[in-house]
Design an enzyme around this catalytic site. Structure first.
Site, PDB file in Angstrom:
ATOM      1  N   SER A 125      66.288  26.747  79.203  1.00  0.00           N
ATOM      2  CA  SER A 125      65.177  26.296  79.968  1.00  0.00           C
ATOM      3  C   SER A 125      64.721  27.222  80.942  1.00  0.00           C
ATOM      4  CB  SER A 125      65.796  25.068  81.042  1.00  0.00           C
ATOM      5  OG  SER A 125      66.244  24.180  80.242  1.00  0.00           O
TER       6      SER A 125
ATOM      7  N   HIS B 111      61.375  27.003  73.500  1.00  0.00           N
ATOM      8  CA  HIS B 111      61.570  26.146  74.542  1.00  0.00           C
ATOM      9  C   HIS B 111      61.184  24.590  74.111  1.00  0.00           C
ATOM     10  CE1 HIS B 111      61.699  24.666  79.109  1.00  0.00           C
ATOM     11  NE2 HIS B 111      62.801  24.080  78.416  1.00  0.00           N
TER      12      HIS B 111
ATOM     13  N   ASN C 178      59.360  24.683  83.545  1.00  0.00           N
ATOM     14  CA  ASN C 178      60.305  24.450  84.661  1.00  0.00           C
ATOM     15  C   ASN C 178      60.212  25.278  85.725  1.00  0.00           C
ATOM     16  OD1 ASN C 178      61.667  22.765  83.076  1.00  0.00           O
ATOM     17  ND2 ASN C 178      62.695  24.330  81.883  1.00  0.00           N
TER      18      ASN C 178
ATOM     19  N   GLU D 244      57.209  25.505  74.202  1.00  0.00           N
ATOM     20  CA  GLU D 244      57.121  26.752  74.905  1.00  0.00           C
ATOM     21  C   GLU D 244      57.624  27.979  74.205  1.00  0.00           C
ATOM     22  OE1 GLU D 244      58.629  26.651  78.782  1.00  0.00           O
ATOM     23  OE2 GLU D 244      56.521  27.250  79.606  1.00  0.00           O
TER      24      GLU D 244
HETATM   25  C1  LIG Z   1      64.368  20.549  81.405  1.00  0.00           C
HETATM   26  C2  LIG Z   1      63.641  21.470  80.393  1.00  0.00           C
HETATM   27  O1  LIG Z   1      64.018  22.605  80.132  1.00  0.00           O
HETATM   28  C3  LIG Z   1      62.266  20.980  79.919  1.00  0.00           C
HETATM   29  C4  LIG Z   1      61.995  19.465  79.808  1.00  0.00           C
HETATM   30  O2  LIG Z   1      62.296  18.907  78.829  1.00  0.00           O
HETATM   31  S1  LIG Z   1      61.325  18.904  81.252  1.00  0.00           S
HETATM   32  C5  LIG Z   1      61.559  17.139  80.936  1.00  0.00           C
HETATM   33  C6  LIG Z   1      60.239  16.730  80.045  1.00  0.00           C
HETATM   34  N1  LIG Z   1      60.193  15.662  79.772  1.00  0.00           N
HETATM   35  C7  LIG Z   1      59.633  14.397  80.511  1.00  0.00           C
HETATM   36  O3  LIG Z   1      58.960  14.771  81.602  1.00  0.00           O
HETATM   37  C8  LIG Z   1      59.930  12.984  79.998  1.00  0.00           C
HETATM   38  C9  LIG Z   1      59.101  12.108  81.067  1.00  0.00           C
HETATM   39  N2  LIG Z   1      59.456  10.563  80.372  1.00  0.00           N
HETATM   40  C10 LIG Z   1      58.596  10.121  79.159  1.00  0.00           C
HETATM   41  O4  LIG Z   1      57.721  10.655  78.956  1.00  0.00           O
HETATM   42  C11 LIG Z   1      58.837   8.830  79.001  1.00  0.00           C
HETATM   43  O5  LIG Z   1      59.868   8.281  79.796  1.00  0.00           O
HETATM   44  C12 LIG Z   1      59.658   8.885  77.497  1.00  0.00           C
HETATM   45  C13 LIG Z   1      58.590   9.468  76.483  1.00  0.00           C
HETATM   46  C14 LIG Z   1      60.772   9.892  77.521  1.00  0.00           C
HETATM   47  C15 LIG Z   1      60.221   7.546  77.107  1.00  0.00           C
HETATM   48  O6  LIG Z   1      58.927   6.581  77.039  1.00  0.00           O
HETATM   49  P1  LIG Z   1      58.943   5.059  77.967  1.00  0.00           P
HETATM   50  O7  LIG Z   1      57.917   4.450  77.097  1.00  0.00           O
HETATM   51  O8  LIG Z   1      59.190   5.306  79.190  1.00  0.00           O
HETATM   52  O9  LIG Z   1      60.207   4.737  77.369  1.00  0.00           O
HETATM   53  P2  LIG Z   1      60.877   3.983  75.950  1.00  0.00           P
HETATM   54  O10 LIG Z   1      60.394   2.763  75.553  1.00  0.00           O
HETATM   55  O11 LIG Z   1      62.400   4.359  76.039  1.00  0.00           O
HETATM   56  O12 LIG Z   1      60.220   4.933  74.877  1.00  0.00           O
HETATM   57  C16 LIG Z   1      58.880   5.286  74.293  1.00  0.00           C
HETATM   58  C17 LIG Z   1      58.899   4.731  72.843  1.00  0.00           C
HETATM   59  O13 LIG Z   1      59.660   5.952  72.466  1.00  0.00           O
HETATM   60  C18 LIG Z   1      60.950   5.488  71.670  1.00  0.00           C
HETATM   61  N3  LIG Z   1      61.704   6.735  72.110  1.00  0.00           N
HETATM   62  C19 LIG Z   1      62.104   7.055  73.202  1.00  0.00           C
HETATM   63  N4  LIG Z   1      62.835   8.229  73.129  1.00  0.00           N
HETATM   64  C20 LIG Z   1      63.147   8.479  71.868  1.00  0.00           C
HETATM   65  C21 LIG Z   1      63.816   9.647  71.072  1.00  0.00           C
HETATM   66  N5  LIG Z   1      64.672  10.168  71.565  1.00  0.00           N
HETATM   67  N6  LIG Z   1      63.609   9.639  69.888  1.00  0.00           N
HETATM   68  C22 LIG Z   1      62.902   8.775  69.144  1.00  0.00           C
HETATM   69  N7  LIG Z   1      62.120   7.903  69.735  1.00  0.00           N
HETATM   70  C23 LIG Z   1      62.303   7.608  71.249  1.00  0.00           C
HETATM   71  C24 LIG Z   1      61.159   4.432  72.190  1.00  0.00           C
HETATM   72  O14 LIG Z   1      61.901   3.754  71.088  1.00  0.00           O
HETATM   73  C25 LIG Z   1      59.928   3.817  72.526  1.00  0.00           C
HETATM   74  O15 LIG Z   1      59.550   3.067  71.462  1.00  0.00           O
HETATM   75  P3  LIG Z   1      59.607   1.599  71.074  1.00  0.00           P
HETATM   76  O16 LIG Z   1      59.215   1.039  72.572  1.00  0.00           O
HETATM   77  O17 LIG Z   1      58.478   0.962  69.960  1.00  0.00           O
HETATM   78  O18 LIG Z   1      61.002   1.466  70.995  1.00  0.00           O
HETATM   79  N1  LIG Z   2      68.275  18.578  79.041  1.00  0.00           N
HETATM   80  C1  LIG Z   2      66.901  18.963  78.786  1.00  0.00           C
HETATM   81  O1  LIG Z   2      65.833  18.174  79.318  1.00  0.00           O
HETATM   82  C2  LIG Z   2      66.498  20.152  78.511  1.00  0.00           C
HETATM   83  C3  LIG Z   2      67.423  21.084  78.142  1.00  0.00           C
HETATM   84  N2  LIG Z   2      67.232  22.367  77.626  1.00  0.00           N
HETATM   85  C4  LIG Z   2      67.952  23.411  77.358  1.00  0.00           C
HETATM   86  O2  LIG Z   2      68.628  23.095  76.361  1.00  0.00           O
HETATM   87  C5  LIG Z   2      70.201  23.650  76.387  1.00  0.00           C
HETATM   88  C6  LIG Z   2      71.019  22.486  76.088  1.00  0.00           C
HETATM   89  O3  LIG Z   2      70.720  21.325  76.986  1.00  0.00           O
HETATM   90  P1  LIG Z   2      71.240  20.143  76.801  1.00  0.00           P
HETATM   91  O4  LIG Z   2      71.179  19.394  75.415  1.00  0.00           O
HETATM   92  O5  LIG Z   2      70.655  19.249  77.859  1.00  0.00           O
HETATM   93  O6  LIG Z   2      72.853  20.027  77.272  1.00  0.00           O
HETATM   94  P2  LIG Z   2      73.970  18.978  76.859  1.00  0.00           P
HETATM   95  O7  LIG Z   2      74.991  19.434  78.011  1.00  0.00           O
HETATM   96  O8  LIG Z   2      73.468  17.754  76.536  1.00  0.00           O
HETATM   97  O9  LIG Z   2      74.447  19.674  75.418  1.00  0.00           O
HETATM   98  C7  LIG Z   2      75.003  21.056  75.615  1.00  0.00           C
HETATM   99  C8  LIG Z   2      76.185  20.814  74.412  1.00  0.00           C
HETATM  100  O10 LIG Z   2      76.417  22.323  74.108  1.00  0.00           O
HETATM  101  C9  LIG Z   2      77.814  22.140  73.894  1.00  0.00           C
HETATM  102  N3  LIG Z   2      78.426  23.447  73.892  1.00  0.00           N
HETATM  103  C10 LIG Z   2      78.834  24.023  75.204  1.00  0.00           C
HETATM  104  N4  LIG Z   2      79.261  25.416  74.841  1.00  0.00           N
HETATM  105  C11 LIG Z   2      79.087  25.623  73.529  1.00  0.00           C
HETATM  106  C12 LIG Z   2      79.545  26.543  72.512  1.00  0.00           C
HETATM  107  N5  LIG Z   2      80.145  27.596  72.994  1.00  0.00           N
HETATM  108  N6  LIG Z   2      79.157  26.542  71.196  1.00  0.00           N
HETATM  109  C13 LIG Z   2      78.707  25.192  70.801  1.00  0.00           C
HETATM  110  N7  LIG Z   2      78.220  24.247  71.546  1.00  0.00           N
HETATM  111  C14 LIG Z   2      78.821  24.324  73.088  1.00  0.00           C
HETATM  112  C15 LIG Z   2      78.403  21.073  74.884  1.00  0.00           C
HETATM  113  O11 LIG Z   2      79.613  20.928  74.331  1.00  0.00           O
HETATM  114  P3  LIG Z   2      80.523  20.363  75.521  1.00  0.00           P
HETATM  115  O12 LIG Z   2      79.817  19.112  76.379  1.00  0.00           O
HETATM  116  O13 LIG Z   2      82.052  20.032  75.060  1.00  0.00           O
HETATM  117  O14 LIG Z   2      80.680  21.480  76.669  1.00  0.00           O
HETATM  118  C16 LIG Z   2      77.199  20.252  74.409  1.00  0.00           C
HETATM  119  O15 LIG Z   2      77.543  19.215  73.364  1.00  0.00           O
HETATM  120  C17 LIG Z   2      70.227  24.250  77.833  1.00  0.00           C
HETATM  121  O16 LIG Z   2      69.991  25.544  77.608  1.00  0.00           O
HETATM  122  C18 LIG Z   2      69.083  23.380  78.466  1.00  0.00           C
HETATM  123  O17 LIG Z   2      68.758  24.405  79.723  1.00  0.00           O
HETATM  124  C19 LIG Z   2      65.881  22.675  77.246  1.00  0.00           C
HETATM  125  C20 LIG Z   2      64.805  21.703  77.250  1.00  0.00           C
HETATM  126  C21 LIG Z   2      64.912  20.550  77.902  1.00  0.00           C
END
Ligand SMILES: CC(=O)CC(=O)SCCNC(=O)CCNC(=O)[C@H](O)C(C)(C)COP(=O)(O)OP(=O)(O)OC[C@H]1O[C@@H](n2cnc3c(N)ncnc32)[C@H](O)[C@@H]1OP(=O)(O)O
Ligand SMILES: NC(=O)C1=CN([C@@H]2O[C@H](COP(=O)(O)OP(=O)(O)OC[C@H]3O[C@@H](n4cnc5c(N)ncnc54)[C@H](OP(=O)(O)O)[C@@H]3O)[C@@H](O)[C@H]2O)C=CC1
Length: 292
Positions: free
Chosen positions: A120, A141, A191, A153
Protein backbone atom coordinates in the site's frame (compact mmCIF):
# COMPACT_ATOMS: atom_id res chain seq x y z
CA UNK A 1 5.71 -7.89 -23.04
CA UNK A 2 6.08 -11.47 -21.81
CA UNK A 3 3.22 -13.99 -21.95
CA UNK A 4 2.43 -15.08 -18.42
CA UNK A 5 0.90 -18.45 -17.58
CA UNK A 6 1.48 -19.11 -13.89
CA UNK A 7 0.87 -16.39 -11.30
CA UNK A 8 2.20 -16.80 -7.78
CA UNK A 9 0.48 -15.01 -4.89
CA UNK A 10 2.24 -14.81 -1.52
CA UNK A 11 -0.17 -14.11 1.33
CA UNK A 12 -3.73 -15.51 1.35
CA UNK A 13 -5.28 -12.63 3.29
CA UNK A 14 -7.89 -10.16 2.11
CA UNK A 15 -5.80 -8.98 -0.82
CA UNK A 16 -3.92 -12.17 -1.64
CA UNK A 17 -7.06 -14.25 -2.02
CA UNK A 18 -8.61 -11.45 -4.11
CA UNK A 19 -5.61 -11.38 -6.47
CA UNK A 20 -5.72 -15.18 -6.76
CA UNK A 21 -9.49 -14.93 -7.47
CA UNK A 22 -9.20 -12.50 -10.38
CA UNK A 23 -6.08 -14.19 -11.81
CA UNK A 24 -7.74 -17.63 -11.88
CA UNK A 25 -10.88 -16.19 -13.47
CA UNK A 26 -8.70 -14.57 -16.16
CA UNK A 27 -7.42 -18.05 -17.09
CA UNK A 28 -4.04 -18.07 -15.33
CA UNK A 29 -2.75 -20.98 -13.27
CA UNK A 30 -2.35 -19.68 -9.70
CA UNK A 31 -0.11 -20.76 -6.84
CA UNK A 32 -1.20 -19.13 -3.57
CA UNK A 33 0.99 -19.57 -0.49
CA UNK A 34 0.87 -18.37 3.09
CA UNK A 35 2.79 -19.21 6.26
CA UNK A 36 -0.46 -20.30 7.86
CA UNK A 37 -2.49 -23.33 6.75
CA UNK A 38 -5.48 -21.73 8.42
CA UNK A 39 -5.04 -18.55 6.37
CA UNK A 40 -4.88 -20.64 3.17
CA UNK A 41 -8.12 -22.42 4.04
CA UNK A 42 -9.77 -19.13 4.98
CA UNK A 43 -8.48 -17.62 1.75
CA UNK A 44 -9.86 -20.42 -0.42
CA UNK A 45 -13.20 -20.23 1.41
CA UNK A 46 -13.30 -16.49 0.70
CA UNK A 47 -12.59 -17.06 -3.00
CA UNK A 48 -15.35 -19.68 -3.22
CA UNK A 49 -17.86 -17.40 -1.44
CA UNK A 50 -16.96 -14.38 -3.54
CA UNK A 51 -17.06 -16.26 -6.85
CA UNK A 52 -20.43 -17.74 -5.85
CA UNK A 53 -21.73 -14.19 -5.33
CA UNK A 54 -20.64 -13.33 -8.85
CA UNK A 55 -22.24 -16.51 -10.25
CA UNK A 56 -25.48 -15.54 -8.51
CA UNK A 57 -25.22 -12.19 -10.28
CA UNK A 58 -24.75 -14.14 -13.54
CA UNK A 59 -21.30 -12.66 -14.21
CA UNK A 60 -20.11 -16.17 -15.18
CA UNK A 61 -21.33 -19.78 -14.97
CA UNK A 62 -20.87 -22.37 -12.25
CA UNK A 63 -18.66 -24.34 -14.66
CA UNK A 64 -16.44 -21.31 -15.21
CA UNK A 65 -16.21 -20.91 -11.42
CA UNK A 66 -15.25 -24.57 -10.98
CA UNK A 67 -12.62 -24.31 -13.71
CA UNK A 68 -11.18 -21.17 -12.10
CA UNK A 69 -11.11 -22.75 -8.64
CA UNK A 70 -9.36 -25.75 -10.19
CA UNK A 71 -6.57 -23.47 -11.44
CA UNK A 72 -5.65 -22.39 -7.90
CA UNK A 73 -3.08 -24.47 -6.02
CA UNK A 74 -2.16 -23.66 -2.41
CA UNK A 75 0.84 -24.45 -0.24
CA UNK A 76 2.51 -23.29 2.95
CA UNK A 77 5.87 -23.84 1.23
CA UNK A 78 7.31 -20.94 -0.74
CA UNK A 79 9.04 -23.57 -2.90
CA UNK A 80 5.67 -24.08 -4.60
CA UNK A 81 6.47 -20.90 -6.60
CA UNK A 82 9.40 -22.51 -8.44
CA UNK A 83 7.68 -22.41 -11.89
CA UNK A 84 5.89 -19.06 -11.58
CA UNK A 85 6.13 -16.51 -14.41
CA UNK A 86 5.11 -13.67 -12.07
CA UNK A 87 4.98 -13.61 -8.27
CA UNK A 88 2.75 -11.01 -6.54
CA UNK A 89 3.55 -10.50 -2.87
CA UNK A 90 0.51 -9.60 -0.72
CA UNK A 91 1.72 -10.27 2.81
CA UNK A 92 1.60 -8.02 5.85
CA UNK A 93 2.42 -4.31 5.37
CA UNK A 94 5.75 -4.49 7.10
CA UNK A 95 8.96 -3.83 5.13
CA UNK A 96 10.95 -6.45 6.97
CA UNK A 97 8.31 -9.11 6.25
CA UNK A 98 8.30 -8.25 2.55
CA UNK A 99 12.09 -8.07 2.32
CA UNK A 100 12.39 -11.54 3.86
CA UNK A 101 9.84 -12.93 1.41
CA UNK A 102 11.67 -11.48 -1.59
CA UNK A 103 15.07 -12.71 -0.35
CA UNK A 104 13.58 -16.21 -0.08
CA UNK A 105 11.71 -16.16 -3.38
CA UNK A 106 14.82 -15.11 -5.32
CA UNK A 107 16.44 -18.39 -4.23
CA UNK A 108 13.54 -20.36 -5.70
CA UNK A 109 12.22 -18.81 -8.93
CA UNK A 110 14.11 -18.85 -12.26
CA UNK A 111 15.76 -15.66 -13.54
CA UNK A 112 12.88 -15.05 -16.00
CA UNK A 113 10.30 -14.62 -13.23
CA UNK A 114 8.91 -11.14 -12.63
CA UNK A 115 8.40 -9.97 -9.04
CA UNK A 116 5.62 -7.61 -7.89
CA UNK A 117 4.40 -6.29 -4.58
CA UNK A 118 0.88 -5.25 -3.63
CA UNK A 119 2.21 -2.94 -0.94
CA UNK A 120 0.00 0.00 0.00
CA UNK A 121 2.82 2.39 0.70
CA UNK A 122 6.34 0.98 0.95
CA UNK A 123 9.14 2.07 -1.41
CA UNK A 124 9.21 -0.11 -4.54
CA UNK A 125 12.81 0.93 -5.17
CA UNK A 126 13.85 -0.16 -1.68
CA UNK A 127 12.06 -3.53 -1.87
CA UNK A 128 13.50 -4.10 -5.38
CA UNK A 129 17.02 -3.49 -4.09
CA UNK A 130 16.70 -6.48 -1.77
CA UNK A 131 16.22 -8.77 -4.80
CA UNK A 132 18.61 -10.11 -7.45
CA UNK A 133 16.44 -8.55 -10.20
CA UNK A 134 15.42 -4.90 -9.52
CA UNK A 135 14.78 -4.45 -13.26
CA UNK A 136 12.10 -7.17 -13.09
CA UNK A 137 10.47 -5.73 -9.94
CA UNK A 138 7.32 -3.54 -9.93
CA UNK A 139 4.50 -2.29 -7.71
CA UNK A 140 1.05 -3.66 -8.66
CA UNK A 141 -1.28 -2.00 -6.16
CA UNK A 142 -4.72 -3.66 -6.29
CA UNK A 143 -7.69 -2.14 -4.43
CA UNK A 144 -9.95 -3.83 -1.88
CA UNK A 145 -12.11 -5.80 -2.69
CA UNK A 146 -10.04 -6.95 -5.65
CA UNK A 147 -12.88 -8.66 -7.58
CA UNK A 148 -14.89 -5.42 -7.61
CA UNK A 149 -12.42 -2.53 -7.67
CA UNK A 150 -11.37 -1.57 -11.20
CA UNK A 151 -8.05 0.11 -10.34
CA UNK A 152 -4.53 -1.21 -10.35
CA UNK A 153 -2.02 1.49 -9.35
CA UNK A 154 1.27 0.70 -11.12
CA UNK A 155 4.48 1.96 -9.50
CA UNK A 156 7.92 1.60 -11.13
CA UNK A 157 11.03 1.45 -9.00
CA UNK A 158 14.12 3.38 -10.11
CA UNK A 159 15.44 0.23 -11.85
CA UNK A 160 12.19 -1.21 -13.26
CA UNK A 161 12.62 -1.97 -16.99
CA UNK A 162 10.19 -1.02 -19.75
CA UNK A 163 9.63 -4.74 -20.46
CA UNK A 164 8.57 -5.28 -16.84
CA UNK A 165 6.25 -2.29 -16.99
CA UNK A 166 4.66 -3.53 -20.23
CA UNK A 167 4.24 -7.01 -18.74
CA UNK A 168 2.44 -5.46 -15.73
CA UNK A 169 0.14 -3.47 -18.00
CA UNK A 170 -0.60 -6.57 -20.07
CA UNK A 171 -1.45 -8.50 -16.89
CA UNK A 172 -3.73 -5.67 -15.68
CA UNK A 173 -5.50 -5.57 -19.05
CA UNK A 174 -6.10 -9.34 -18.95
CA UNK A 175 -7.63 -8.84 -15.48
CA UNK A 176 -9.79 -6.03 -16.97
CA UNK A 177 -8.28 -3.54 -14.52
CA UNK A 178 -7.75 0.14 -15.31
CA UNK A 179 -4.21 1.23 -14.49
CA UNK A 180 -2.83 4.52 -13.25
CA UNK A 181 0.88 5.26 -12.93
CA UNK A 182 2.17 6.61 -9.62
CA UNK A 183 5.72 7.70 -8.87
CA UNK A 184 7.53 5.74 -6.18
CA UNK A 185 6.93 8.03 -3.21
CA UNK A 186 5.34 7.05 0.12
CA UNK A 187 1.81 5.63 -0.27
CA UNK A 188 1.76 6.52 -3.99
CA UNK A 189 -1.53 8.27 -5.00
CA UNK A 190 -4.58 6.47 -3.54
CA UNK A 191 -3.30 6.02 -0.01
CA UNK A 192 -1.47 9.37 0.08
CA UNK A 193 -4.93 10.92 -0.17
CA UNK A 194 -7.27 8.31 1.32
CA UNK A 195 -5.49 7.12 4.47
CA UNK A 196 -4.79 10.59 5.94
CA UNK A 197 -8.54 11.14 5.52
CA UNK A 198 -9.20 7.93 7.46
CA UNK A 199 -6.64 9.04 10.10
CA UNK A 200 -8.44 12.39 10.34
CA UNK A 201 -11.72 10.53 10.90
CA UNK A 202 -10.07 8.70 13.82
CA UNK A 203 -8.88 12.08 15.19
CA UNK A 204 -12.47 13.32 14.86
CA UNK A 205 -13.54 10.40 17.05
CA UNK A 206 -10.56 10.76 19.42
CA UNK A 207 -11.28 14.46 20.02
CA UNK A 208 -15.01 13.82 20.53
CA UNK A 209 -16.17 15.83 17.51
CA UNK A 210 -18.40 12.92 16.56
CA UNK A 211 -19.30 9.35 17.42
CA UNK A 212 -18.40 6.28 15.33
CA UNK A 213 -21.86 6.31 13.79
CA UNK A 214 -22.18 10.08 13.28
CA UNK A 215 -18.78 10.25 11.59
CA UNK A 216 -19.58 7.39 9.18
CA UNK A 217 -23.11 8.66 8.50
CA UNK A 218 -21.79 12.17 7.87
CA UNK A 219 -19.35 11.01 5.20
CA UNK A 220 -21.68 8.42 3.63
CA UNK A 221 -24.55 10.86 3.22
CA UNK A 222 -22.56 14.11 3.16
CA UNK A 223 -19.82 13.10 0.73
CA UNK A 224 -21.56 10.11 -0.92
CA UNK A 225 -18.84 7.69 0.17
CA UNK A 226 -20.00 4.05 -0.22
CA UNK A 227 -18.56 3.29 3.23
CA UNK A 228 -17.98 5.70 6.12
CA UNK A 229 -14.26 6.23 6.88
CA UNK A 230 -14.29 4.18 10.10
CA UNK A 231 -16.15 1.32 8.39
CA UNK A 232 -13.61 1.56 5.57
CA UNK A 233 -10.75 1.51 8.07
CA UNK A 234 -12.14 -1.71 9.55
CA UNK A 235 -12.53 -3.08 6.00
CA UNK A 236 -8.92 -2.29 5.07
CA UNK A 237 -7.50 -3.36 8.42
CA UNK A 238 -6.49 -0.90 11.20
CA UNK A 239 -3.01 -2.46 11.27
CA UNK A 240 -2.61 -1.72 7.56
CA UNK A 241 -3.96 1.84 8.01
CA UNK A 242 -1.49 2.43 10.85
CA UNK A 243 1.43 1.01 8.83
CA UNK A 244 0.56 3.33 5.94
CA UNK A 245 0.45 6.39 8.25
CA UNK A 246 3.82 5.41 9.72
CA UNK A 247 5.32 5.10 6.22
CA UNK A 248 3.92 8.54 5.32
CA UNK A 249 5.08 10.11 8.60
CA UNK A 250 8.59 8.64 8.32
CA UNK A 251 8.93 9.03 4.56
CA UNK A 252 7.68 12.61 4.24
CA UNK A 253 8.82 13.83 7.67
CA UNK A 254 5.71 15.94 8.13
CA UNK A 255 3.79 15.90 11.43
CA UNK A 256 0.51 16.13 9.53
CA UNK A 257 0.92 12.39 8.93
CA UNK A 258 1.27 11.51 12.62
CA UNK A 259 -0.97 8.51 13.34
CA UNK A 260 -3.89 9.22 15.70
CA UNK A 261 -3.13 7.79 19.19
CA UNK A 262 -6.56 6.14 19.16
CA UNK A 263 -5.67 4.23 15.98
CA UNK A 264 -2.48 3.06 17.69
CA UNK A 265 -4.53 1.99 20.72
CA UNK A 266 -6.91 -0.12 18.63
CA UNK A 267 -4.01 -1.88 16.89
CA UNK A 268 -2.28 -2.44 20.23
CA UNK A 269 -5.50 -4.09 21.44
CA UNK A 270 -5.54 -6.35 18.36
CA UNK A 271 -8.86 -4.80 17.33
CA UNK A 272 -7.70 -4.51 13.70
CA UNK A 273 -11.06 -4.59 11.95
CA UNK A 274 -13.30 -6.94 10.01
CA UNK A 275 -10.60 -9.55 9.47
CA UNK A 276 -10.56 -10.27 13.22
CA UNK A 277 -14.23 -9.47 13.83
CA UNK A 278 -13.63 -6.24 15.80
CA UNK A 279 -12.32 -2.75 15.09
CA UNK A 280 -14.32 0.46 15.39
CA UNK A 281 -17.26 -1.89 15.08
CA UNK A 282 -17.95 -5.33 16.58
CA UNK A 283 -18.95 -7.69 13.76
CA UNK A 284 -19.97 -10.69 15.87
CA UNK A 285 -23.71 -10.01 15.67
CA UNK A 286 -26.17 -9.55 12.78
CA UNK A 287 -25.31 -5.86 12.47
CA UNK A 288 -22.00 -4.08 13.21
CA UNK A 289 -22.04 -2.37 16.64
CA UNK A 290 -19.66 0.54 17.47
CA UNK A 291 -16.99 -0.43 20.01
CA UNK A 292 -16.95 3.00 21.68
C1 LIG B 1 -5.65 0.23 1.50
C2 LIG B 1 -5.07 0.16 0.15
O1 LIG B 1 -3.89 -0.12 -0.02
C3 LIG B 1 -5.90 0.53 -1.07
C4 LIG B 1 -7.38 0.27 -0.95
O2 LIG B 1 -7.88 -0.77 -1.26
S1 LIG B 1 -8.30 1.56 -0.30
C5 LIG B 1 -9.90 0.89 -0.20
C6 LIG B 1 -10.59 0.94 -1.54
N1 LIG B 1 -11.91 0.37 -1.43
C7 LIG B 1 -13.00 1.09 -1.10
O3 LIG B 1 -12.93 2.30 -0.94
C8 LIG B 1 -14.27 0.30 -0.96
C9 LIG B 1 -15.43 1.19 -0.57
N2 LIG B 1 -16.64 0.35 -0.50
C10 LIG B 1 -17.34 0.00 -1.62
O4 LIG B 1 -17.04 0.38 -2.73
C11 LIG B 1 -18.55 -0.88 -1.42
O5 LIG B 1 -18.95 -0.84 -0.08
C12 LIG B 1 -18.25 -2.36 -1.81
C13 LIG B 1 -18.07 -2.44 -3.34
C14 LIG B 1 -17.01 -2.85 -1.11
C15 LIG B 1 -19.40 -3.25 -1.38
O6 LIG B 1 -20.53 -2.79 -2.08
P1 LIG B 1 -21.92 -2.65 -1.30
O7 LIG B 1 -22.98 -2.57 -2.30
O8 LIG B 1 -21.81 -1.55 -0.33
O9 LIG B 1 -22.00 -3.92 -0.44
P2 LIG B 1 -22.33 -5.40 -0.88
O10 LIG B 1 -23.81 -5.52 -1.14
O11 LIG B 1 -21.68 -6.25 0.14
O12 LIG B 1 -21.55 -5.68 -2.27
C16 LIG B 1 -22.11 -5.21 -3.50
C17 LIG B 1 -22.10 -6.33 -4.43
O13 LIG B 1 -20.77 -6.76 -4.65
C18 LIG B 1 -20.61 -8.11 -4.22
N3 LIG B 1 -19.33 -8.22 -3.51
C19 LIG B 1 -18.95 -7.53 -2.42
N4 LIG B 1 -17.70 -7.88 -2.11
C20 LIG B 1 -17.31 -8.82 -3.02
C21 LIG B 1 -16.11 -9.57 -3.24
N5 LIG B 1 -15.05 -9.41 -2.45
N6 LIG B 1 -16.05 -10.43 -4.27
C22 LIG B 1 -17.09 -10.59 -5.09
N7 LIG B 1 -18.27 -9.92 -4.96
C23 LIG B 1 -18.35 -9.04 -3.92
C24 LIG B 1 -21.77 -8.41 -3.29
O14 LIG B 1 -22.13 -9.75 -3.47
C25 LIG B 1 -22.85 -7.49 -3.78
O15 LIG B 1 -23.55 -8.14 -4.82
P3 LIG B 1 -25.00 -8.67 -4.45
O16 LIG B 1 -25.71 -7.54 -3.73
O17 LIG B 1 -25.59 -9.05 -5.75
O18 LIG B 1 -24.68 -9.82 -3.53
N1 LIG C 1 -6.34 -4.34 3.10
C1 LIG C 1 -6.47 -3.52 2.08
O1 LIG C 1 -7.49 -2.83 1.89
C2 LIG C 1 -5.33 -3.41 1.12
C3 LIG C 1 -4.08 -3.91 1.46
N2 LIG C 1 -3.04 -3.81 0.54
C4 LIG C 1 -1.73 -4.37 0.87
O2 LIG C 1 -1.77 -5.77 0.61
C5 LIG C 1 -0.94 -6.46 1.54
C6 LIG C 1 -1.77 -7.48 2.28
O3 LIG C 1 -2.80 -6.79 2.95
P1 LIG C 1 -4.05 -7.62 3.54
O4 LIG C 1 -4.39 -8.72 2.60
O5 LIG C 1 -5.09 -6.64 3.93
O6 LIG C 1 -3.37 -8.24 4.86
P2 LIG C 1 -3.91 -9.47 5.71
O7 LIG C 1 -3.43 -9.23 7.08
O8 LIG C 1 -5.37 -9.68 5.42
O9 LIG C 1 -3.15 -10.71 5.05
C7 LIG C 1 -1.74 -10.81 5.10
C8 LIG C 1 -1.45 -12.28 4.99
O10 LIG C 1 -0.06 -12.46 4.81
C9 LIG C 1 0.33 -13.52 5.69
N3 LIG C 1 1.79 -13.47 5.92
C10 LIG C 1 2.46 -12.80 6.88
N4 LIG C 1 3.78 -13.05 6.74
C11 LIG C 1 3.93 -13.87 5.68
C12 LIG C 1 5.04 -14.48 5.03
N5 LIG C 1 6.28 -14.26 5.47
N6 LIG C 1 4.81 -15.27 3.96
C13 LIG C 1 3.56 -15.49 3.51
N7 LIG C 1 2.45 -14.95 4.08
C14 LIG C 1 2.66 -14.15 5.14
C15 LIG C 1 -0.49 -13.28 6.92
O11 LIG C 1 -0.49 -14.43 7.75
P3 LIG C 1 -0.66 -14.17 9.32
O12 LIG C 1 -2.00 -13.50 9.47
O13 LIG C 1 -0.59 -15.54 9.90
O14 LIG C 1 0.49 -13.28 9.72
C16 LIG C 1 -1.84 -13.02 6.28
O15 LIG C 1 -2.50 -14.22 5.99
C17 LIG C 1 -0.32 -5.39 2.44
O16 LIG C 1 0.92 -5.00 1.91
C18 LIG C 1 -1.33 -4.25 2.33
O17 LIG C 1 -0.77 -2.99 2.58
C19 LIG C 1 -3.21 -3.25 -0.71
C20 LIG C 1 -4.44 -2.77 -1.06
C21 LIG C 1 -5.57 -2.78 -0.17
Amino acid sequence: MTNLQTIGVIGAGQMGNGIAHVSALAGYDVVMTDISEDALKHGMDAIEKNMARQVSREQFSVDEMKAAMGRIKTSTSIKAHENDDLVVEAATEKREVKEQIFRSICEIVPSRTYLATNTSSISITRLASTTDRPEKFIGMHFMNPVPLMKLMEVIRGLATSQATYETAIGFANRLEKTTTNAEDYPAFIVNRILVPMINEAVYTLYEGVGTVESIDTAMRLGANHPMGPLTLADFIGLDTCLSIMQVLHDGLADTKYRPCPLLVKYVEAGWVGRKVGKGFYDYSGDVPVPTR
